[in-house]
Scaffold this active site. Sequence first.
Site, short mmCIF file in Angstrom:
data_model
loop_
_atom_site.label_atom_id
_atom_site.label_comp_id
_atom_site.label_asym_id
_atom_site.label_seq_id
_atom_site.Cartn_x
_atom_site.Cartn_y
_atom_site.Cartn_z
N ASN A 53 5.15 -7.49 1.10
CA ASN A 53 5.08 -6.61 2.27
C ASN A 53 6.27 -6.86 3.18
O ASN A 53 6.72 -7.99 3.37
CB ASN A 53 3.74 -6.72 3.00
CG ASN A 53 3.31 -8.13 3.34
OD1 ASN A 53 3.74 -9.09 2.71
ND2 ASN A 53 2.44 -8.26 4.32
N GLU A 85 7.49 -5.87 6.93
CA GLU A 85 6.98 -5.32 8.19
C GLU A 85 8.09 -4.81 9.08
O GLU A 85 9.28 -4.99 8.81
CB GLU A 85 6.12 -6.39 8.88
CG GLU A 85 4.91 -6.74 8.02
CD GLU A 85 3.92 -7.65 8.70
OE1 GLU A 85 4.28 -8.31 9.68
OE2 GLU A 85 2.76 -7.68 8.23
N CYS A 142 3.62 -2.02 2.29
CA CYS A 142 2.79 -3.03 1.62
C CYS A 142 3.46 -3.54 0.34
O CYS A 142 4.33 -2.86 -0.23
CB CYS A 142 1.44 -2.43 1.24
SG CYS A 142 0.34 -2.10 2.61
N GLU A 180 2.30 -3.71 -2.67
CA GLU A 180 2.07 -2.85 -3.84
C GLU A 180 3.07 -1.70 -3.87
O GLU A 180 3.62 -1.34 -4.90
CB GLU A 180 0.65 -2.27 -3.80
CG GLU A 180 -0.46 -3.31 -3.87
CD GLU A 180 -0.90 -3.83 -2.51
OE1 GLU A 180 -0.03 -3.94 -1.61
OE2 GLU A 180 -2.08 -4.14 -2.35
N CYS A 202 -4.71 -1.51 0.10
CA CYS A 202 -5.17 -0.61 1.16
C CYS A 202 -5.30 0.82 0.60
O CYS A 202 -4.83 1.11 -0.51
CB CYS A 202 -4.21 -0.64 2.35
SG CYS A 202 -2.69 0.30 2.09
N CYS A 224 -1.99 2.53 -0.41
CA CYS A 224 -1.46 2.02 -1.68
C CYS A 224 -2.25 2.56 -2.88
O CYS A 224 -1.67 2.87 -3.92
CB CYS A 224 -1.44 0.50 -1.70
SG CYS A 224 -0.14 -0.17 -0.64
#
Length: 172
Positions: free
Chosen positions: A52, A54, A63, A65, A101, A104
């Site tokens: 991830n 940010e 993210c 993924e 999430c 994703c």
Amino acid sequence: MAADYQFEKVPSAEELVELAVKAREKAYVPYSHFAVGAALLCSDGAVYGGANLENAAYTPTNCAERTAFFRAVFEGRRNFSAIAVVGGPEGQLVSEWCTPCGVCRQVIREWCNPDTFRVILGRAGSKPREFLLREILPMGFGPEDLGESGPSGMSGGNFVERDGASDCGCGY
Ligand code: THU
């Protein structure tokens, strides 16, 4: 650019989790301090890592993924078998399950067959847990639902089958 890793035979869930743990070291998480790693397995055994990344504005955060998928798709990959995911507080061993999430799950759906794509979760001291994409994204909306408006005018049926053979035809 080459993939991060190349398996010559179908890897175990544990092997993929190990690569996700390695990818997690690259997380950029100055805001949440929650580091996630992913290892995306292509149908020919190539693996792309993701972590991830940010952002000070928070919402542009990517993210782990999605980092893995976008890296692989940009490299021309289109056939995927599984993704391993690990996540938890930065600087600590992963002790809890970290599930993809909703965003994703939808991004995964773009390129993966819900009936066969495997989502593998890892944490320290436990055997990995495994789900099919359709179990974590029931009744998902995918490219084929766009019919004639979809990629190459797809209409109905199974995306992976219509997309043709796997990268190398070796049956991963
Ligand atoms: N995150 C992931 O990278 N993958 C997941 O599966 C869940 C959440 C990230 C987003 C954000 O950087 C941090 O974890 C906390 O939500």
